[in-house]
Design a protein around this motif. Structure first.
Motif, PDB file in Angstrom:
ATOM      1  N   LEU A  68      28.941  66.078  70.611  1.00  0.00           N
ATOM      2  CA  LEU A  68      29.411  65.103  69.612  1.00  0.00           C
ATOM      3  C   LEU A  68      28.313  64.117  69.240  1.00  0.00           C
ATOM      4  O   LEU A  68      28.094  63.819  68.070  1.00  0.00           O
ATOM      5  N   GLU A  69      27.622  63.627  70.257  1.00  0.00           N
ATOM      6  CA  GLU A  69      26.604  62.591  70.024  1.00  0.00           C
ATOM      7  C   GLU A  69      25.248  63.214  69.678  1.00  0.00           C
ATOM      8  O   GLU A  69      24.320  62.505  69.299  1.00  0.00           O
ATOM      9  N   ASP A  70      25.153  64.525  69.887  1.00  0.00           N
ATOM     10  CA  ASP A  70      23.912  65.256  69.619  1.00  0.00           C
ATOM     11  C   ASP A  70      22.700  64.641  70.311  1.00  0.00           C
ATOM     12  O   ASP A  70      21.692  64.321  69.677  1.00  0.00           O
ATOM     13  N   VAL A  71      22.816  64.495  71.618  1.00  0.00           N
ATOM     14  CA  VAL A  71      21.691  64.005  72.415  1.00  0.00           C
ATOM     15  C   VAL A  71      21.363  65.026  73.501  1.00  0.00           C
ATOM     16  O   VAL A  71      22.178  65.901  73.819  1.00  0.00           O
ATOM     17  N   GLY A  72      20.189  64.922  74.071  1.00  0.00           N
ATOM     18  CA  GLY A  72      19.764  65.850  75.109  1.00  0.00           C
ATOM     19  C   GLY A  72      19.926  65.280  76.505  1.00  0.00           C
ATOM     20  O   GLY A  72      19.905  66.006  77.491  1.00  0.00           O
ATOM     21  N   THR A  73      20.077  63.962  76.573  1.00  0.00           N
ATOM     22  CA  THR A  73      20.201  63.287  77.875  1.00  0.00           C
ATOM     23  C   THR A  73      21.240  62.177  77.769  1.00  0.00           C
ATOM     24  O   THR A  73      21.248  61.424  76.793  1.00  0.00           O
ATOM     25  N   MET A  74      22.126  62.093  78.782  1.00  0.00           N
ATOM     26  CA  MET A  74      23.112  61.012  78.813  1.00  0.00           C
ATOM     27  C   MET A  74      22.949  60.244  80.116  1.00  0.00           C
ATOM     28  O   MET A  74      22.433  60.776  81.095  1.00  0.00           O
ATOM     29  N   PHE A  75      23.408  59.004  80.104  1.00  0.00           N
ATOM     30  CA  PHE A  75      23.306  58.181  81.306  1.00  0.00           C
ATOM     31  C   PHE A  75      24.703  57.947  81.869  1.00  0.00           C
ATOM     32  O   PHE A  75      25.667  57.782  81.116  1.00  0.00           O
ATOM     33  N   VAL A  76      24.809  57.967  83.202  1.00  0.00           N
ATOM     34  CA  VAL A  76      26.100  57.841  83.876  1.00  0.00           C
ATOM     35  C   VAL A  76      26.196  56.445  84.482  1.00  0.00           C
ATOM     36  O   VAL A  76      25.237  55.977  85.118  1.00  0.00           O
ATOM     37  N   SER A 131      34.680  64.504  83.595  1.00  0.00           N
ATOM     38  CA  SER A 131      34.415  65.891  84.011  1.00  0.00           C
ATOM     39  C   SER A 131      33.173  66.434  83.310  1.00  0.00           C
ATOM     40  O   SER A 131      32.776  65.934  82.259  1.00  0.00           O
ATOM     41  N   VAL A 132      32.578  67.461  83.927  1.00  0.00           N
ATOM     42  CA  VAL A 132      31.415  68.103  83.328  1.00  0.00           C
ATOM     43  C   VAL A 132      31.775  68.624  81.937  1.00  0.00           C
ATOM     44  O   VAL A 132      30.986  68.503  80.992  1.00  0.00           O
ATOM     45  N   TYR A 133      32.971  69.164  81.796  1.00  0.00           N
ATOM     46  CA  TYR A 133      33.411  69.690  80.503  1.00  0.00           C
ATOM     47  C   TYR A 133      33.408  68.583  79.444  1.00  0.00           C
ATOM     48  O   TYR A 133      32.860  68.760  78.346  1.00  0.00           O
ATOM     49  N   ASP A 134      33.970  67.441  79.771  1.00  0.00           N
ATOM     50  CA  ASP A 134      34.001  66.322  78.819  1.00  0.00           C
ATOM     51  C   ASP A 134      32.601  65.811  78.511  1.00  0.00           C
ATOM     52  O   ASP A 134      32.303  65.412  77.379  1.00  0.00           O
ATOM     53  N   ALA A 135      31.738  65.833  79.520  1.00  0.00           N
ATOM     54  CA  ALA A 135      30.356  65.373  79.303  1.00  0.00           C
ATOM     55  C   ALA A 135      29.647  66.296  78.309  1.00  0.00           C
ATOM     56  O   ALA A 135      28.919  65.830  77.432  1.00  0.00           O
ATOM     57  N   ILE A 136      29.879  67.611  78.454  1.00  0.00           N
ATOM     58  CA  ILE A 136      29.254  68.564  77.520  1.00  0.00           C
ATOM     59  C   ILE A 136      29.759  68.296  76.096  1.00  0.00           C
ATOM     60  O   ILE A 136      28.982  68.281  75.137  1.00  0.00           O
ATOM     61  N   CYS A 137      31.061  68.048  75.978  1.00  0.00           N
ATOM     62  CA  CYS A 137      31.625  67.751  74.651  1.00  0.00           C
ATOM     63  C   CYS A 137      30.985  66.489  74.063  1.00  0.00           C
ATOM     64  O   CYS A 137      30.607  66.461  72.888  1.00  0.00           O
ATOM     65  N   THR A 138      30.843  65.447  74.883  1.00  0.00           N
ATOM     66  CA  THR A 138      30.209  64.205  74.423  1.00  0.00           C
ATOM     67  C   THR A 138      28.778  64.474  73.978  1.00  0.00           C
ATOM     68  O   THR A 138      28.321  63.977  72.952  1.00  0.00           O
ATOM     69  N   MET A 139      28.062  65.311  74.761  1.00  0.00           N
ATOM     70  CA  MET A 139      26.675  65.628  74.428  1.00  0.00           C
ATOM     71  C   MET A 139      26.575  66.288  73.041  1.00  0.00           C
ATOM     72  O   MET A 139      25.693  65.954  72.255  1.00  0.00           O
TER      73      MET A 139
END
Lengths: 205, 205
Positions: free
Chosen positions: A100-108, A90-98
């Protein structure tokens, strides 16, 4: 560069390839007198000499010579570890991961761990001011998806990646490895990495 | 560098300042023979010569000479226009401004137009997944506030700013001008600007 060296450069620019003998003739000087100047111009990279051909102008300015050092910096020497999420998250979980990992971009990635999308802070922020419940939207609804993803390889020149980041107005690129069933994400390269590379040039390496 | 130039460098490193005459003696060569080599080493920046003193070693490597070029890049030559919002604006409006202006960092000012805070995409994203209504929270609740703001001046070296961005793990700095009643925001410098500076090194300027 002294006056005589500038004259020599001018002569070679206009008449090269040209022998040392011929340059000396034009300047009414002996070959021996010219030798140090020719050595300096060659050493500094302005001229190149080929046996039995003579001197020719390399077309290189001081700045160009500096930039040749930049041409030796590769993605693999400055890359970061990628942060990936599954496309069903979910978008919510992705924001949490972002966070936690302190990154500006994630890959799906899909169920085969192959790249299917990119998520930026901007994408997540846009979704978060919408009306929907963030826990109910999967990231594959809001991500930038293939084939609109700019990718790069470990062996790419850093300078080419900097160019892509600016041109496409993005903050990060996935570093990928091509496989039979898609692209595997092996790294991440960002404007932060470029900034670090810029800094590394200024430090004694 | 040829064998003889390496020898000369070694001699000057150990015994400098030293005259050309003395170097020639040590190598059992004439002063005239050495002249091209000394000229090259001086031109390339490895040696420096002072009249009536002699040659001495500059302590500069090729990399150090390259980096001197970096020391000529200033904030004012690569800066962007700043995007500012008033401290009473709502988080919702700030997010809209961020999308409209397409920036990653905004600066918050008081009624005197003086800097009081910084807002990053990360700050706004954090606020947006909270439970509060975004139209009701003013940005001064969620912003990074003075005196915790890292600032810079137009005259600063770009390389020092790159260092600060990496050290503090931030994406952008406000460029300020000091006045009687605080700091006026006159510009913005980001990792995008650094990436462009990096690129500019590789292009013929």
């Amino acid at each position: 560069m002294n006056k005589r060296q500038e004259l020599i450069l001018q002569i070679v620019k206009e008449g090269g390839p040209i022998t040392g003998e011929q340059i000396a003739d034009q300047l009414n000087l002996t070959r021996a007198t010219l030798r140090p100047d020719l050595a300096i111009l060659t050493m500094a990279g302005f001229l190149d000499a080929r046996p039995r051909v003579g001197y020719f102008y390399t077309g290189k300015s001081g700045t160009q010579l500096l930039t040749e050092n930049l041409q030796k910096l590769y993605v693999k020497d400055f890359q970061s570890i990628p942060v990936v999420v599954s496309e069903n998250v979910s978008v919510y979980d992705a924001i949490c991961t972002m966070f936690l990992e302190d990154v500006g971009t994630m890959f799906v990635v899909d169920h085969n761990s192959k790249l299917v999308g990119v998520l930026s802070r901007k994408d997540l922020l846009r979704a978060s001011i919408g009306k929907q419940e963030l826990t109910n939207i999967p990231v594959n609804i809001i991500m930038t998806r293939m084939p609109n993803i700019t990718m790069c390889k470990k062996e790419d020149l850093l300078i080419d990646i900097a160019q892509k980041l600016i041109e496409k107005q993005i903050d990060a690129l996935p570093i990928v490895k091509e496989t039979e069933n898609g692209f595997e994400v092996v790294g991440r390269i960002t404007k932060t990495n470029i900034t670090k590379a810029f800094l590394s040039l200024a430090k004694d390496q």
